[in-house]
Design a protein around this motif. Structure first.
Motif, mmCIF file in Angstrom:
data_model
loop_
_atom_site.group_PDB
_atom_site.id
_atom_site.type_symbol
_atom_site.label_atom_id
_atom_site.label_comp_id
_atom_site.label_asym_id
_atom_site.label_seq_id
_atom_site.Cartn_x
_atom_site.Cartn_y
_atom_site.Cartn_z
ATOM 1 N N ALA A 1 -11.348 4.752 3.079
ATOM 2 C CA ALA A 1 -12.293 3.613 2.993
ATOM 3 C C ALA A 1 -11.481 2.122 2.728
ATOM 4 C CB ALA A 1 -13.402 4.016 2.103
ATOM 5 N N THR A 2 -10.570 2.231 2.272
ATOM 6 C CA THR A 2 -9.998 1.141 1.855
ATOM 7 C C THR A 2 -8.902 0.681 3.118
ATOM 8 O OG1 THR A 2 -7.729 1.980 1.062
ATOM 9 C CG2 THR A 2 -9.558 1.838 -0.520
ATOM 10 N N PRO A 3 -8.267 -0.667 3.151
ATOM 11 C CA PRO A 3 -7.759 -1.077 4.536
ATOM 12 C C PRO A 3 -6.196 -0.304 4.791
ATOM 13 C CG PRO A 3 -8.355 -2.670 2.552
ATOM 14 C CD PRO A 3 -8.419 -1.612 2.061
ATOM 15 N N LEU B 1 -12.314 8.097 -0.053
ATOM 16 C CA LEU B 1 -12.269 6.888 -0.824
ATOM 17 C C LEU B 1 -10.985 6.228 -0.418
ATOM 18 C CD1 LEU B 1 -12.899 7.494 -4.807
ATOM 19 C CD2 LEU B 1 -13.599 5.791 -3.075
ATOM 20 N N LEU C 1 -18.562 3.720 7.583
ATOM 21 C CA LEU C 1 -17.115 3.673 7.171
ATOM 22 C C LEU C 1 -16.225 3.893 8.248
ATOM 23 C CD1 LEU C 1 -17.525 5.889 3.971
ATOM 24 C CD2 LEU C 1 -16.844 3.322 3.970
ATOM 25 N N TYR D 1 -17.018 2.064 -1.063
ATOM 26 C CA TYR D 1 -17.616 3.333 -0.916
ATOM 27 C C TYR D 1 -17.404 4.267 -2.496
ATOM 28 C CZ TYR D 1 -18.573 8.089 1.069
ATOM 29 O OH TYR D 1 -18.759 9.299 1.363
ATOM 30 N N LEU D 2 -18.558 4.897 -2.692
ATOM 31 C CA LEU D 2 -18.317 5.926 -3.726
ATOM 32 C C LEU D 2 -19.109 7.171 -3.062
ATOM 33 C CD1 LEU D 2 -17.810 6.876 -6.587
ATOM 34 C CD2 LEU D 2 -20.037 5.998 -7.361
ATOM 35 N N THR E 1 2.359 1.645 -3.274
ATOM 36 C CA THR E 1 1.349 2.145 -4.262
ATOM 37 C C THR E 1 1.028 3.484 -4.310
ATOM 38 O OG1 THR E 1 0.369 0.005 -4.263
ATOM 39 C CG2 THR E 1 -1.185 1.707 -5.216
ATOM 40 N N ARG F 1 -13.184 -2.995 6.753
ATOM 41 C CA ARG F 1 -12.809 -2.116 5.646
ATOM 42 C C ARG F 1 -12.579 -3.091 4.262
ATOM 43 N NH1 ARG F 1 -8.169 2.142 6.520
ATOM 44 N NH2 ARG F 1 -8.825 2.734 8.839
ATOM 45 N N ARG G 1 -3.920 5.303 8.129
ATOM 46 C CA ARG G 1 -3.472 6.831 8.246
ATOM 47 C C ARG G 1 -1.974 7.020 8.159
ATOM 48 N NH1 ARG G 1 -8.548 10.525 9.975
ATOM 49 N NH2 ARG G 1 -9.864 8.947 9.255
ATOM 50 N N LYS H 1 -20.796 7.894 6.670
ATOM 51 C CA LYS H 1 -19.274 7.945 7.178
ATOM 52 C C LYS H 1 -19.306 7.295 8.750
ATOM 53 C CE LYS H 1 -18.472 12.669 5.389
ATOM 54 N NZ LYS H 1 -18.439 13.926 5.606
ATOM 55 N N PHE I 1 -6.473 1.831 -6.630
ATOM 56 C CA PHE I 1 -7.206 1.285 -5.590
ATOM 57 C C PHE I 1 -7.277 -0.080 -5.538
ATOM 58 C CE2 PHE I 1 -8.586 5.706 -6.148
ATOM 59 C CZ PHE I 1 -8.906 6.009 -4.772
ATOM 60 N N LEU J 1 -4.579 -1.094 -3.159
ATOM 61 C CA LEU J 1 -4.854 -0.694 -1.932
ATOM 62 C C LEU J 1 -5.772 -1.490 -1.160
ATOM 63 C CD1 LEU J 1 -5.222 3.206 -1.760
ATOM 64 C CD2 LEU J 1 -3.241 1.999 -1.403
ATOM 65 N N LYS J 2 -6.871 -2.042 -1.787
ATOM 66 C CA LYS J 2 -7.529 -3.198 -1.270
ATOM 67 C C LYS J 2 -7.053 -4.627 -1.274
ATOM 68 C CE LYS J 2 -11.593 -0.306 -2.818
ATOM 69 N NZ LYS J 2 -12.681 -0.135 -3.542
ATOM 70 N N ARG K 1 0.916 -1.294 -0.018
ATOM 71 C CA ARG K 1 -0.007 -0.068 0.072
ATOM 72 C C ARG K 1 0.744 1.193 0.102
ATOM 73 N NH1 ARG K 1 -3.510 -3.269 3.686
ATOM 74 N NH2 ARG K 1 -2.349 -2.386 5.407
ATOM 75 N N PHE L 1 -15.580 6.486 9.924
ATOM 76 C CA PHE L 1 -15.064 8.087 10.029
ATOM 77 C C PHE L 1 -15.541 8.729 11.152
ATOM 78 C CE2 PHE L 1 -14.674 8.035 5.107
ATOM 79 C CZ PHE L 1 -13.515 7.103 5.083
ATOM 80 N N ASP M 1 -10.173 -3.649 10.078
ATOM 81 C CA ASP M 1 -9.553 -4.275 8.992
ATOM 82 C C ASP M 1 -10.680 -5.312 8.163
ATOM 83 O OD1 ASP M 1 -7.108 -3.106 8.990
ATOM 84 O OD2 ASP M 1 -6.099 -4.919 9.757
ATOM 85 N N THR N 1 -11.771 14.108 9.986
ATOM 86 C CA THR N 1 -13.002 13.532 9.265
ATOM 87 C C THR N 1 -13.374 13.822 7.804
ATOM 88 O OG1 THR N 1 -13.819 13.857 11.486
ATOM 89 C CG2 THR N 1 -15.502 13.148 9.814
ATOM 90 N N PRO N 2 -12.825 12.636 7.138
ATOM 91 C CA PRO N 2 -13.135 12.931 5.702
ATOM 92 C C PRO N 2 -14.540 13.031 5.362
ATOM 93 C CG PRO N 2 -12.537 10.738 6.007
ATOM 94 C CD PRO N 2 -12.571 11.291 7.554
#
Lengths: 280, 309
Positions: A95-97, A92, B54, B82-83, A9, B77, A100, B51, B102, B105-106, A6, B56, B74, A279-280
């Motif tokens: 929201a992936t694994p 976005l 998710l 999410y869109l 990437t 997620r 931060r 949110k 992406f 990342l996933k 990650r 957040f 984990d 907070t996104p």
């Protein structure tokens, strides 16, 4: 393992974006241009001074780098989180694994790569130009000085990339982040030294000048960078102003390096702590 | 649906911003393969709910699990995609690069995700810079991104706002396919009209409270909204018609009646019995906007509600 993927990437995408958005080109051209100008103007009097031309150019280049490298570092990094927040991509990504901290490290590495490329290419070309014109001089000491300059430039850049990211993590708008970054540059790179000079003039060689002043100079990342480089050059290298401290520092010169590393650690910690609050 | 696995489970979820209660004891479940529309006007709490799902935002009360796990963990997620409503991918990157980014990342092999550009119909533009994409193409790219790795739960925040009707239709066709493969879909919208026949269930959120949750037809029936029947009379017979079946006479030729669903057949029989006095009958069922208004308790005249756009 997946964390490393990650990070790689995001860092790769950041670098690719910097290439496509011409940041890499702009940073490299700027550093190359200024370094070459100093190489041709600044290495002139070496014959009379008996200092090798590379060292002489490195001395003037270290002064210039204090202004340019932090500016480029901040320009590359101020947008990194605030921009993604503004464009909606941060939610976005988060929201992936990816963690931060991973995101911050990755972006830091991507930005640093831009800076590294600009420094290596820009200062490398300038070094070749000096050697081409004057030869290496009596011994290769100039090369060591030059490599030290490039390495510490990167460290100085890393400090300001970290600061830029901390600024970016604290703002919800890129405009605010840009303004804060310019302010930070002015404060740390320009106003800090001016304030110290003013204090010395008022103090007229009193207690402040003898005790606190050297430590205050050393505490600034830009000054620490310059002192570290100048203090290890030949005694014949002409230096002036605050840099006179380079040969009368009350601490071992390694302290300057420690200051830079401490700044880097503090900047990155601040960036991570601020990014956790987003907070996104 | 009850035999299907519950993917999103929200129970008594409460969330406050200072003294403002954004979500007030919300209960909602979405099962695998189910398409649920979350409806509400701007500020009703839709985005806040997303949110929270998710991870957040931290809830002040209640419980929330995504695929059995805590939001933001984990496992959660890995299960959710999410869109957001507004997303602007970097203009200098290409569609392929975004999907690759992406997918990595996933934790999904990019080679297995590139085909999604074909699924959403932008394979031709895959290697073009996103700066050259139309708004519809960007939204499709966003959907392709959300479909990476066959998520267990798909969260779409007003996914079709700003799309033309044709693109909107294609968008829902893709969502139908994804749901058929077992993904739980929760999408938000302003308008009941838009999600009609596109979702299995409708949840209506107003001022942070869940006002309704069920199939649209059931909700419409339970609302007991009146059916409007307009009877056209022969010239001069309008008053006679009104005297026989009731209602209000309007513009000299028509009689307007309101009735409940179960009264409809009886009323129509009485209208038919009027014979030649009646020239035409027009029946208006309660509109979806009426149903929405009924449940959200919002009067269109006093509240600027977003429309289908």
């Amino acid at each position: 393992m997946s964390g490393a993927i990650r990070i790689a990437t995001v860092a790769t995408t950041e670098f690719r974006l910097a290439v496509r958005n011409r940041w890499v080109l702009l940073a490299t051209l700027t550093l190359t241009g200024f370094a070459l100008a100093l190489a041709f103007l600044g290495s002139g009097p070496s014959g009379e001074l008996k200092v090798d031309p590379l060292t002489l150019t490195a001395a003037s280049l270290s002064t210039l780098s204090v202004y340019l490298v932090p500016l480029i570092a901040l320009l590359v990094s101020y947008d990194s989180l605030a921009g993604e927040l503004e464009r909606g991509t941060l939610s976005l990504v988060l929201a992936t694994p990816i963690r931060r901290t991973e995101l911050l490290i990755a972006k830091f590495l991507g930005h640093l790569a831009v800076l590294a490329l600009a420094i290596v290419v820009g200062y490398g070309i300038a070094a070749l130009a000096v050697i081409e014109r004057h030869g290496l001089g009596a011994h290769a000491a100039g090369l060591v000085v030059w490599f030290r300059l490039m390495a510490t430039c990167l460290l100085l850049g890393a400090v300001f990339v970290g600061l830029g990211m901390a600024v970016s993590a604290s703002c919800r708008q890129t405009g605010t982040a840009a303004a804060l970054s310019v302010g930070l540059w002015l404060l740390l790179v320009v106003l800090y030294d001016l304030a110290l000079l003013g204090a010395i003039i008022v103090d007229r060689g009193g207690l402040f000048t003898k005790t606190i002043f050297p430590f205050l100079v050393l505490a600034n990342p830009g000054d620490a960078f310059r002192l570290f480089n100048l203090a290890q050059m030949d005694a014949g290298t002409p230096i002036a102003g605050l840099d006179g401290l380079a040969h009368s520092l009350p601490l071992p010169i390694g302290a300057a390096l420690a200051v830079l590393v401490a700044w880097l650690g503090a900047a990155l910690s601040a960036a991570v702590a601020l990014a956790r609050k987003i907070t996104p | 649906m009850s035999d299907r696995q519950i993917v999103l489970k929200i129970a008594d979820l409460t969330l406050r911003f200072g003294s403002f209660t954004a979500l007030d004891a919300v209960n909602l479940t979405v099962s695998a393969g189910e398409r649920v529309a979350l409806l509400g006007h701007n500020g009703a709490g839709k985005s806040t709910l997303f949110k929270t799902v998710l991870g957040f935002l931290k809830p002040d009360g209640g419980t929330l699990t995504v695929a059995g796990a805590r939001p933001g963990s984990d496992h959660a997620r890995g299960a959710v995609s999410y869109l957001p409503e507004q997303v602007a991918f970097p203009k200098a990157l290409t569609g392929t690069e975004i999907i690759t980014h992406f997918a990595r990342l996933k934790g999904v092999a990019p080679s297995r995700s590139i085909g999604l550009l074909e699924t959403v119909g932008i394979a031709d533009a895959a290697d073009r810079a996103i700066g050259t994409y139309s708004k519809g193409m960007r939204q499709r790219l966003g959907l392709a991104q959300a479909l990476i790795g066959k998520p267990a739960l798909l969260l779409l925040d007003e996914p079709t706002s700003g799309l033309d009707p044709l693109s909107r239709g294609e968008f829902y066709a893709i969502i139908d396919r994804v749901a058929a493969e077992g993904t739980a879909v929760l999408l938000s919208s302003h308008s009941l009209t838009e999600v009609e026949s596109r979702t299995d269930r409708v949840a209506i959120l107003a001022r942070g409270q869940l006002k309704a949750d069920g199939a649209l037809a059931d909700l419409a029936r339970a609302a007991r909204l009146p059916i409007r029947i307009r009877v056209e009379a022969e010239p001069g017979r309008a008053d006679a018609v009104r005297d026989r079946i009731g209602g209000d006479r309007i513009n000299g030729r028509s009689v307007l009646l309101n009735c409940l669903a179960e009264e409809k057949i009886g009323l129509l029989a009485r209208v038919a019995a009027l014979g030649k006095d009646v020239t035409d009958v027009d029946i208006t069922l309660p509109g979806l906007d009426d149903v929405y208004r009924h449940y959200s308790g919002i009067d269109l005249a006093t509240h600027a509600m977003g429309d289908a756009s």
